[in-house]
Motif scaffolding. Structure first.
Motif, PDB file in Angstrom:
ATOM      1  N   VAL A 274       4.201 -27.108 -13.335  1.00  0.00           N
ATOM      2  CA  VAL A 274       4.472 -25.766 -13.471  1.00  0.00           C
ATOM      3  C   VAL A 274       3.930 -25.068 -12.150  1.00  0.00           C
ATOM      4  CG1 VAL A 274       4.198 -25.634 -16.040  1.00  0.00           C
ATOM      5  CG2 VAL A 274       2.174 -25.186 -14.412  1.00  0.00           C
ATOM      6  N   ASN A 275       4.627 -23.915 -11.917  1.00  0.00           N
ATOM      7  CA  ASN A 275       4.140 -23.104 -10.847  1.00  0.00           C
ATOM      8  C   ASN A 275       2.621 -22.730 -10.850  1.00  0.00           C
ATOM      9  OD1 ASN A 275       6.515 -22.686  -8.868  1.00  0.00           O
ATOM     10  ND2 ASN A 275       7.550 -22.384 -10.916  1.00  0.00           N
ATOM     11  N   SER A 276       1.831 -22.893  -9.785  1.00  0.00           N
ATOM     12  CA  SER A 276       0.544 -22.280  -9.686  1.00  0.00           C
ATOM     13  C   SER A 276       0.531 -21.084  -9.059  1.00  0.00           C
ATOM     14  CB  SER A 276      -0.260 -23.311  -9.154  1.00  0.00           C
ATOM     15  OG  SER A 276      -1.689 -22.990  -9.427  1.00  0.00           O
ATOM     16  N   LEU A 277      -0.155 -19.975  -9.532  1.00  0.00           N
ATOM     17  CA  LEU A 277      -0.201 -18.841  -8.537  1.00  0.00           C
ATOM     18  C   LEU A 277      -1.686 -18.157  -8.541  1.00  0.00           C
ATOM     19  CD1 LEU A 277       2.693 -16.896 -10.356  1.00  0.00           C
ATOM     20  CD2 LEU A 277       2.698 -18.366  -8.296  1.00  0.00           C
ATOM     21  N   ALA A 278      -2.125 -17.593  -7.597  1.00  0.00           N
ATOM     22  CA  ALA A 278      -3.288 -16.874  -7.480  1.00  0.00           C
ATOM     23  C   ALA A 278      -2.972 -15.512  -7.347  1.00  0.00           C
ATOM     24  CB  ALA A 278      -3.994 -17.361  -6.406  1.00  0.00           C
ATOM     25  N   SER A 279      -3.785 -14.648  -8.139  1.00  0.00           N
ATOM     26  CA  SER A 279      -3.517 -13.136  -8.139  1.00  0.00           C
ATOM     27  C   SER A 279      -4.559 -12.382  -7.308  1.00  0.00           C
ATOM     28  CB  SER A 279      -3.344 -12.562  -9.449  1.00  0.00           C
ATOM     29  OG  SER A 279      -4.831 -12.805 -10.188  1.00  0.00           O
ATOM     30  N   THR A 280      -4.291 -11.156  -7.030  1.00  0.00           N
ATOM     31  CA  THR A 280      -5.171 -10.500  -6.227  1.00  0.00           C
ATOM     32  C   THR A 280      -5.085  -8.778  -6.622  1.00  0.00           C
ATOM     33  OG1 THR A 280      -6.289  -9.858  -4.128  1.00  0.00           O
ATOM     34  CG2 THR A 280      -4.011 -10.407  -4.038  1.00  0.00           C
ATOM     35  N   GLU A 281      -5.985  -8.146  -6.525  1.00  0.00           N
ATOM     36  CA  GLU A 281      -5.695  -6.731  -6.908  1.00  0.00           C
ATOM     37  C   GLU A 281      -5.781  -6.217  -5.138  1.00  0.00           C
ATOM     38  OE1 GLU A 281      -5.165  -4.867  -9.441  1.00  0.00           O
ATOM     39  OE2 GLU A 281      -5.870  -6.233 -10.992  1.00  0.00           O
ATOM     40  N   LEU A 282      -4.560  -5.377  -5.040  1.00  0.00           N
ATOM     41  CA  LEU A 282      -4.415  -4.710  -3.787  1.00  0.00           C
ATOM     42  C   LEU A 282      -5.096  -3.337  -3.849  1.00  0.00           C
ATOM     43  CD1 LEU A 282      -0.705  -5.527  -2.786  1.00  0.00           C
ATOM     44  CD2 LEU A 282      -2.691  -7.010  -2.263  1.00  0.00           C
ATOM     45  N   ASP A 283      -5.377  -2.823  -2.769  1.00  0.00           N
ATOM     46  CA  ASP A 283      -5.984  -1.563  -2.531  1.00  0.00           C
ATOM     47  C   ASP A 283      -4.955  -0.418  -2.865  1.00  0.00           C
ATOM     48  OD1 ASP A 283      -8.480  -2.749  -1.860  1.00  0.00           O
ATOM     49  OD2 ASP A 283      -7.722  -2.472   0.068  1.00  0.00           O
ATOM     50  N   ASP A 284      -5.369   0.868  -3.202  1.00  0.00           N
ATOM     51  CA  ASP A 284      -4.830   1.941  -3.594  1.00  0.00           C
ATOM     52  C   ASP A 284      -4.424   2.648  -2.250  1.00  0.00           C
ATOM     53  OD1 ASP A 284      -5.461   1.562  -6.090  1.00  0.00           O
ATOM     54  OD2 ASP A 284      -6.634   3.180  -6.453  1.00  0.00           O
ATOM     55  N   LEU A 285      -3.371   3.534  -2.148  1.00  0.00           N
ATOM     56  CA  LEU A 285      -2.695   3.987  -1.203  1.00  0.00           C
ATOM     57  C   LEU A 285      -2.454   5.514  -1.180  1.00  0.00           C
ATOM     58  CD1 LEU A 285      -1.474   3.611   1.861  1.00  0.00           C
ATOM     59  CD2 LEU A 285       0.524   3.339   0.701  1.00  0.00           C
ATOM     60  N   ILE A 286      -3.170   6.383  -0.328  1.00  0.00           N
ATOM     61  CA  ILE A 286      -2.621   7.760  -0.386  1.00  0.00           C
ATOM     62  C   ILE A 286      -2.459   8.045   1.019  1.00  0.00           C
ATOM     63  CG2 ILE A 286      -3.854   9.986  -0.376  1.00  0.00           C
ATOM     64  CD1 ILE A 286      -6.106   9.032  -2.358  1.00  0.00           C
ATOM     65  N   THR A 287      -1.165   8.602   1.163  1.00  0.00           N
ATOM     66  CA  THR A 287      -0.720   9.137   2.375  1.00  0.00           C
ATOM     67  C   THR A 287      -0.193  10.746   2.094  1.00  0.00           C
ATOM     68  OG1 THR A 287       1.529   8.452   1.608  1.00  0.00           O
ATOM     69  CG2 THR A 287       0.445   6.913   2.955  1.00  0.00           C
ATOM     70  N   TRP A 288       0.195  11.480   3.239  1.00  0.00           N
ATOM     71  CA  TRP A 288       0.496  12.863   3.406  1.00  0.00           C
ATOM     72  C   TRP A 288       1.781  12.894   4.423  1.00  0.00           C
ATOM     73  CZ3 TRP A 288      -2.574  16.462   7.158  1.00  0.00           C
ATOM     74  CH2 TRP A 288      -2.020  17.722   7.054  1.00  0.00           C
ATOM     75  N   ASP A 289       2.742  13.258   3.864  1.00  0.00           N
ATOM     76  CA  ASP A 289       3.846  13.686   4.820  1.00  0.00           C
ATOM     77  C   ASP A 289       4.110  14.895   4.921  1.00  0.00           C
ATOM     78  OD1 ASP A 289       4.264  10.984   4.606  1.00  0.00           O
ATOM     79  OD2 ASP A 289       5.546  11.174   2.989  1.00  0.00           O
ATOM     80  N   MET A 290       4.671  15.357   6.113  1.00  0.00           N
ATOM     81  CA  MET A 290       4.637  16.853   6.488  1.00  0.00           C
ATOM     82  C   MET A 290       5.982  17.183   7.198  1.00  0.00           C
ATOM     83  SD  MET A 290       4.031  19.037   9.161  1.00  0.00           S
ATOM     84  CE  MET A 290       2.754  18.342  10.259  1.00  0.00           C
ATOM     85  N   ALA A 291       6.412  18.243   6.859  1.00  0.00           N
ATOM     86  CA  ALA A 291       7.722  18.730   7.786  1.00  0.00           C
ATOM     87  C   ALA A 291       7.621  20.294   8.017  1.00  0.00           C
ATOM     88  CB  ALA A 291       9.037  18.302   7.189  1.00  0.00           C
TER      89      ALA A 291
END
Length: 818
Positions: free
Chosen positions: A743-760
């Motif tokens: 079977v396929n073997s996988l390792a998991s990880t929790e990625l960080d949250d992301l907050i961005t600000w777009d402006m026009a």
């Protein structure tokens, strides 16, 4: 679905800011008339709440490339495949879009309601002798400067729409109006204005690998984009519109090469009206071209000999629509033709990996390319539908429709010359050997598909209670099956004056023909694999079959696609829309089961290939939208806001291999029943996967506009929760029900949250009579960059490939209009 849209107060105010007093007077009159007319005749049956982005938001909102995917990028219920593309900052090509947890090739794209999906080369993320990386699910790469609106249907989709298991993305072109309009837009972005893009350790100081090709990391680029809309009446009965755009991206790389790209759009619309008759003729053309070469990661990214190529994707088509108003309803007919072309022009017709022993070490290097290849798709579509006007039958009101669709597609592949991929080994000095050789014969082959469809529906209303009941029958030749898609929606209005409505739905959607699978089956006939070969004449460059003596050669048979069932999805939905004081609330719950997704496997020993209906997923999405109904007067201007948030709980299909996004390739993502995840044996269908969507995704729009100053300031705060990502570790042998299996073997990880600000910021100076708009758009103002996806192999000290979100980008634009 009712396609009419009332102009909101914020949109009305922005129109006044951008277009002056004439627009205000005209729109006020039209709005008053529209509200009076609706109050007398409105039918409140709801078949789904579409996500609609209109012309004003397309112009005003901050964004990077003017593509459908970038416009929809921060919509909480929409998933965009933009992780790897963040490194490729110079790209013009749009990203794939996923709706309701479906694989991206299950998104249906339409232009003015006409299907324009690429059914032949979709799903190809890498170049290969049989694959063209120029492919995309959408057959046309549309510049959003040339459209009036884009609408996304992701739940409670009416029976008129078929050929998807995810949803529909419909682009409405800019149409001619009675008044003559000239609108020119110029946008520019330069990497020198942006913050440097973060890349993972495996991409640092690297320009890709021989497999991925060059331009994997594009730190330097300049984009210049021109768009022009001309339209108006040319006689008392005729109107004409021309929409044209040209985009250029110059992308120099560190090794004195470049991978420049261009993009062109041309859309022409002619409308003729005569009494109750109207005809609309649309002509469309879009083309994308990019330059590539391969490089040798084992030689410090050196240019690989004979590896340059040019990849292009283009589409040309036309639609002729005839409509007539009768006393009982509206009759619509459309006939459409489209030809999509994907082509690679390469320097060579071979790709070789040399492996040579030098002393106690080995030397690796590569040469060649993936050869010339051309693939095309021709589509003929006819659709006829009659929509009855509402009629009263006792206490109920009915609005019925009936229609038919005929669709014929043909895919063609042209390979002018034989192409070989081989490994040349010399593990013992003076004793070389061709260890493996795969030959792709020069060939022309094709496959065709037909789809015949009938749809019927009725929108019914009893006072506060509304019911939508519809059904669609599709016969698909590729699968040799006929299927029925029931569509049902019901709604209850608690208050007939203000909005307070609950809506429930139960629907089934079926995939389209997926012509690419039929071509993939055909191409196997022209492929062979040989092992342990030596040339009879001693010339290692003479790879003619008659000159090689090989230990074994395997050929392949074709694959009959009707061995598989048609992929489908089942949906349950619930929604509550309510207005409270000056705020409109809309909550939506969608439960979508994706079933019978297709993969295939090959058996070299038997020379056979098998299709599998083993891709499935379960997706639960709950979203909330809160928006101001009327803007607030603040600081001499007007303020409005809109907040959207969605939670996505997904189990099932995801990537099991090391290559980025392999799960969405036509021949990849084979789904096993079991997988080893973090040392635990679990069923794959129960695995926590996010696909392109974050578990929690939110966007908050805060908008200010000052009418007197002609100034509009838009802000968008975006949040996405870190995904639970997996990295491939290899295969592992385990015991399942008393049997030893790999079977396929996988390792998991929790990625960080992301907050961005777009402006026009957009400014329309009154000194120039409101004919010029100056704009500044800055995406990711704070330059927040986090890892949003990983791929590759995580074994021992190996680090998976880390893909960051796009960093800060600064765009300047100017609009000139009459």
């Amino acid at each position: 679905m009712d396609s009419s849209h009332t102009i909101t107060p914020i949109a009305f105010a922005i129109i006044c800011t951008l277009y002056g007093g004439y627009a205000q007077a005209q729109q006020t009159t039209k709005q008053d008339h529209k509200e009076t007319e609706q109050s007398e005749t409105e039918v409140v049956v709801v078949t789904g709440t579409a996500l609609t982005i209109d012309r004003l938001e397309l112009e005003q909102a901050p964004k990077n490339n003017p593509s459908l995917s970038q416009v929809l990028k921060h919509e909480p219920r929409v998933g965009i495949n933009d992780a790897q593309g963040s490194m490729q900052g110079g790209d013009l090509k749009p990203e794939e879009i996923s709706l309701s947890g479906a694989r991206p090739h299950q998104t249906k794209y339409t232009i003015d309601g006409v299907g324009v999906n690429n059914s032949t080369t979709f799903g190809n993320s890498k170049e290969h002798p049989t694959a063209l990386s120029s492919g995309h699910t959408s057959g046309y790469f549309v510049d959003t400067n040339l459209i009036d609106s884009v609408e996304v249907l992701d739940h409670n989709i009416s029976a008129e729409h078929g050929g998807f298991t995810g949803g529909v993305v419909d682009a409405q072109l800019r149409k001619p109006t009675e008044e003559f309009v000239i609108d020119y837009n110029f946008r520019i972005n330069d990497s020198d204005w942006n913050e440097p893009q973060k890349v993972g350790e495996n991409f640092q100081d690297s320009y890709g690998t021989p497999i991925d090709g060059s331009g994997e990391y594009q730190p330097n680029f300049q984009k210049r984009m021109h768009a022009l809309h001309l339209g108006g009446a040319i006689s008392d009965t005729q109107k004409l519109a021309l929409n044209v755009s040209h985009q250029v991206s110059e992308i120099p790389l560190a090794n004195s090469k470049d991978v420049d790209q261009t993009m062109d759009n041309i859309f022409i619309t002619h409308i003729w009206e005569s009494g109750a008759w109207q005809t609309t003729t649309d002509v469309r053309y879009a083309a994308h071209e990019s330059n590539h070469f391969m490089n040798d990661a084992n030689s410090n990214g050196a240019y690989q000999q004979n590896s340059e190529s040019t990849n292009s994707h283009s589409g040309f088509g036309a639609t002729f629509k005839v409509e007539r108003e009768f006393t009982s309803g509206h009759w619509q007919n459309s006939l459409a033709y489209d030809q999509l072309n994907d082509e690679r022009k390469a320097d060579s017709d071979y790709f070789v990996t040399f492996m040579k022993r030098v002393g106690s070490s080995f030397e690796f290097y590569n040469e060649g390319s993936y050869g010339n290849l051309k693939q095309s798709q021709e589509s003929y579509q006819y659709k006829s539908a009659f929509h009855w006007d509402p009629i009263q039958l006792g206490p109920s009101e009915h609005q019925a429709s009936i229609g038919v669709e005929l669709n014929h597609q043909q895919g063609k592949v042209q390979r002018q010359d034989d192409h070989v991929v081989y490994q040349h080994r010399e593990l013992v000095p003076g004793n070389p050997l061709i260890s493996t050789l795969t030959r792709y014969e020069a060939a022309n082959y094709d496959a065709d598909a037909q789809q015949y469809s009938v749809f019927v529906d009725d929108r019914m209303q009893w006072d506060r209670w509304g019911v939508y009941l519809g059904g669609r029958v599709d016969h698909m030749s590729v699968f040799n099956q006929t299927v029925f898609s029931p569509r049902f929606t019901t709604s209850w209005d608690f208050d007939m004056v203000d909005t307070n409505r609950v809506t429930l739905g139960a629907n089934r959607y079926y995939s389209a023909n997926l012509l690419g699978w039929a071509l993939k089956a055909e191409q196997k006939k022209y492929q062979s694999r040989s092992r342990s070969c030596t040339p009879n004449d001693g010339n290692w460059s003479n790879l003619d079959p008659s000159n090689l003596t090989c230990a074994s050669t395997t050929t392949y048979d074709g694959l009959a696609l009707n061995q598989a069932d048609i992929p489908y999805s089942d949906e349950l939905s619930a929604a509550w829309a309510i207005d409270i004081n000056n705020f409109a609330f809309n909550t939506v719950y969608i439960y979508r089961q994706q079933r019978d997704g297709i993969t295939y496997s090959t058996d070299s020993a038997s020379g056979t290939a098998t299709l599998h209906n083993n891709i499935k997923s379960d997706d639960q999405i709950i979203s909330l939208e809160v928006s101001t109904i009327h803007p607030y007067e603040i600081a001499g201007g007007y303020f409005s806001s809109n907040w959207k948030i969605a939670y996505d709980h997904r189990r099932g299909h995801g990537d099991l291999k090391a290559s980025y996004d392999q799960g969405n390739d036509l021949g990849g993502g084979f789904q096993d029943e079991w997988v080893m995840l973090d040392g635990q044996l679990v069923r794959y269908s129960e695995m926590d996967v996010s696909g392109y969507q974050s578990p929690v995704k939110s966007s908050l729009d805060l908008n200010m506009y000052w009418v007197d100053a002609g100034l509009v300031w838009n802000n968008r705060i975006n949040y996405q929760q870190g995904k639970k990502a997996t990295a491939y570790q290899g295969m592992e042998t385990v015991e399942i029900n008393g049997q030893r299996e790999s079977v396929n073997s996988l390792a998991s990880t929790e990625l960080d949250d992301l907050i961005t600000w777009d402006m026009a910021v957009n400014w329309t100076p009154a000194q120039l009579d409101d004919h010029v708009i100056f704009g500044l758009s800055v995406t990711n103002v704070l330059d927040t960059q986090e890892v949003v996806s990983i791929s590759g192999i995580q074994l021992g000290n190996n680090i998976p490939n880390e893909h960051y979100n796009t960093g800060r980008q600064v765009w300047l634009n100017v609009n000139v209009r009459n």
